[in-house]
Design a protein around this motif. Structure first.
Motif, short mmCIF file in Angstrom:
data_model
loop_
_atom_site.label_atom_id
_atom_site.label_comp_id
_atom_site.label_asym_id
_atom_site.label_seq_id
_atom_site.Cartn_x
_atom_site.Cartn_y
_atom_site.Cartn_z
N MET A 1 -30.86 4.86 -13.53
CA MET A 1 -31.68 4.94 -14.74
C MET A 1 -32.90 4.03 -14.66
N LEU A 2 -32.75 2.97 -13.89
CA LEU A 2 -33.85 2.02 -13.70
C LEU A 2 -33.96 1.74 -12.21
N LYS A 3 -35.16 1.87 -11.67
CA LYS A 3 -35.32 1.69 -10.22
C LYS A 3 -36.65 1.03 -9.91
N ALA A 4 -36.60 0.01 -9.07
CA ALA A 4 -37.80 -0.65 -8.57
C ALA A 4 -37.78 -0.57 -7.05
N THR A 5 -38.91 -0.20 -6.48
CA THR A 5 -39.03 -0.11 -5.03
C THR A 5 -40.26 -0.87 -4.56
#
Length: 229
Positions: A1-5
């Motif tokens: 639901m929450l993603k940082a790359t």
């Protein structure tokens, strides 16, 4: 639901975030620890669209920050909840719900506030007489009324007494059980162990540790935190 790359951010040549990556699934609570200036609030501000990132990608659900509108999916509870002191809890909730495009009956508004633990007799009193914990409950009710999928919090237990902190922890766990994602920046190591499913530790803009809260106790986390920072 929450993603940082690999999120990157600099201010006037000074690195605030350096290749920050993580994922948070529905029903999870991610507590982010770190000293002041470590990058916790910057991370939150990027996900809320308050500031642009310099590189990398950030997603709420399948929507990318900076490209798609994610406002309807998120809610924000800062350290000091900004509400109108001359209005009651119900009136504040009604006002902010309408801003988000929702119109509820008084009974429905009262139900949202009751779910956060705010007693009925307080719901129609002006916020000028509310404690910080009571104001936070109104802020959480706004997130519920908005039907936000992800709730960002910045130092939510700062200034709360032990009873209010315990109530707050219970509410957050209930939100997670509803499938909500909570992403929280905090200095409270003991509450992080009690509350989180995942704990991250930031140092100088880098996410240097990610661990499951179930695999560490408060004493071990404190030692790891001190060794890390």
């Amino acid at each position: 639901m929450l993603k940082a790359t690999n999120i990157r951010k600099s201010y006037e040549g000074k690195t605030a975030l350096k290749d920050v990556s993580f994922e948070v699934s529905k029903g999870e609570i991610f507590c982010l620890l770190g000293q002041n200036g470590a990058g916790k609030t910057t991370t939150i501000n990027i996900f809320l669209g308050f500031i642009p990132k310099d590189g990398g990608q950030a997603f709420v659900g399948d929507k990318e920050i900076g490209k798609d509108n994610t406002n309807e999916l998120t809610a924000y509870i800062p350290e000091t909840v900004q509400l109108y002191s001359n209005l009651s809890g119900v009136e504040n909730l009604d006002f902010f719900s309408r801003l988000a495009g929702f119109k509820y009956t008084t009974a429905a508004l009262e139900d949202f506030l009751t779910k956060t633990g705010l007693q009925l007799e307080a719901q129609h009193k002006r916020l000028s007489g509310y404690s910080k914990g009571m104001r936070q409950k109104v802020g959480i009710a706004v997130a519920l009324a908005k039907n936000a999928e992800v709730i960002f919090m910045d130092e939510p237990t700062s200034g709360l007494d032990p009873k209010a902190t315990t109530e707050f922890t219970k509410i957050c766990k209930e939100l997670a059980s509803m499938g909500k994602v909570i992403f929280m920046a905090t200095h409270d190591i003991f509450n992080a162990v009690e509350l989180a499913t995942t704990i991250g530790i930031m140092k100088e803009g880098t996410l240097v540790q990610q661990l499951k809260a179930s695999e560490i106790n408060a004493g071990e986390l404190k030692q790891l935190y001190l060794e890390t920072i």
